[in-house]
Write a protein that holds these residues in place. Structure first.
Motif, short mmCIF file in Angstrom:
data_model
loop_
_atom_site.label_atom_id
_atom_site.label_comp_id
_atom_site.label_asym_id
_atom_site.label_seq_id
_atom_site.Cartn_x
_atom_site.Cartn_y
_atom_site.Cartn_z
N PRO A 170 0.81 -1.23 0.00
CA PRO A 170 0.00 0.00 0.00
C PRO A 170 0.84 1.27 0.00
CG PRO A 170 -0.83 -1.55 1.61
CD PRO A 170 0.48 -2.10 1.14
N SER A 176 -7.25 4.03 -7.22
CA SER A 176 -8.41 4.82 -6.80
C SER A 176 -9.59 4.45 -7.67
CB SER A 176 -8.11 6.32 -6.92
OG SER A 176 -9.25 7.08 -6.57
N LEU A 184 -2.41 9.54 -1.71
CA LEU A 184 -2.10 8.28 -1.04
C LEU A 184 -1.54 8.64 0.33
CD1 LEU A 184 -2.10 5.21 -1.27
CD2 LEU A 184 0.19 5.34 -2.22
N TYR A 195 -7.50 0.65 2.93
CA TYR A 195 -6.87 0.65 1.60
C TYR A 195 -6.27 -0.72 1.30
CZ TYR A 195 -3.98 2.43 -2.26
OH TYR A 195 -3.40 2.64 -3.48
N ASN A 198 -8.90 -3.18 0.37
CA ASN A 198 -9.33 -2.95 -1.02
C ASN A 198 -8.46 -3.73 -1.98
OD1 ASN A 198 -11.65 -1.50 -1.46
ND2 ASN A 198 -10.66 0.50 -1.37
#
Length: 205
Positions: A170, A176, A184, A195, A198
């Motif tokens: 990450p 995005s 970020l 994040y 995701n």
């Protein structure tokens, strides 16, 4: 060998530091997925494993003291300064070179050559491979309804052969769902882990 230990990563906020050691294993699994994925496209990667703390250990002889960041978008303010109309939908990508010791230190090709950081022909190969990786990963994320805004790509050598060693954590992989959120920056662990989840969800889809 080289080791990526995400236990050493911290997130600075106005009040405190947030240790991110608990995501080490997740970062390893994400890097493992993408490194294995790239081998399907004839991208050379080294043998890798993880330490007891979950850090990533790569089997290489040489680590270059710079990395490339490939970008797929241009911030609006720079568009205006350059008087261009370059957004994510453009097929054109560009890159920057940064020092491994200080990510705020921008390098160019002449500096890399002048400081003997890399053989000039090797550097050309590194740039070519970086753009190939970008061309592979960009549609990978787009098929999953995400935009790949940028990615840091690190290289090493094993037995005189160029290999990609990361970094798909990450802290490097910038994705995005839209161009309204291109930052970020993580203010706390909750934002970072969200994040991270995701990315985990994306690679499992």
């Amino acid at each position: 060998e080289t080791i990526f230990d995400f236990n050493n990563k911290t997130i600075r906020s106005p009040r405190r530091f947030f240790n991110t050691g608990e995501i080490n294993n997740s970062c390893f699994e994400i890097n493992k997925f993408f490194l294995n994925f790239l081998t399907e496209y004839n991208i050379a990667v080294p043998e890798f494993s993880h330490t007891e703390s979950g850090a990533i250990k790569n089997k290489i002889n040489t680590t270059f003291q710079f990395y490339l960041t490939v970008f797929n978008y241009l911030p609006e303010e720079i568009n205006k300064q350059l008087n261009v109309n370059y957004d994510y939908n453009s097929s054109l990508a560009y890159h920057k070179v940064f020092s491994m010791q200080d990510s705020s230190l921008f390098l160019n090709e002449s500096m890399v050559n002048a400081f003997n950081m890399c053989d000039p022909e090797e550097f050309k190969s590194i740039v070519r491979i970086a753009y190939k990786i970008n061309a592979i990963l960009k549609p990978f994320f787009e098929r999953r309804k995400f935009l790949l805004l940028s990615c840091n790509i690190l290289f090493g050598k094993f037995e005189e052969k160029l290999v990609v060693i990361g970094d798909f954590s990450p802290f490097s992989l910038k994705i995005s769902e839209n161009l309204e959120n291109t930052g970020l920056e993580f203010n706390n662990n909750k934002e970072l882990i969200k994040y991270l989840k995701n990315i985990e969800r994306i690679i499992k889809s």
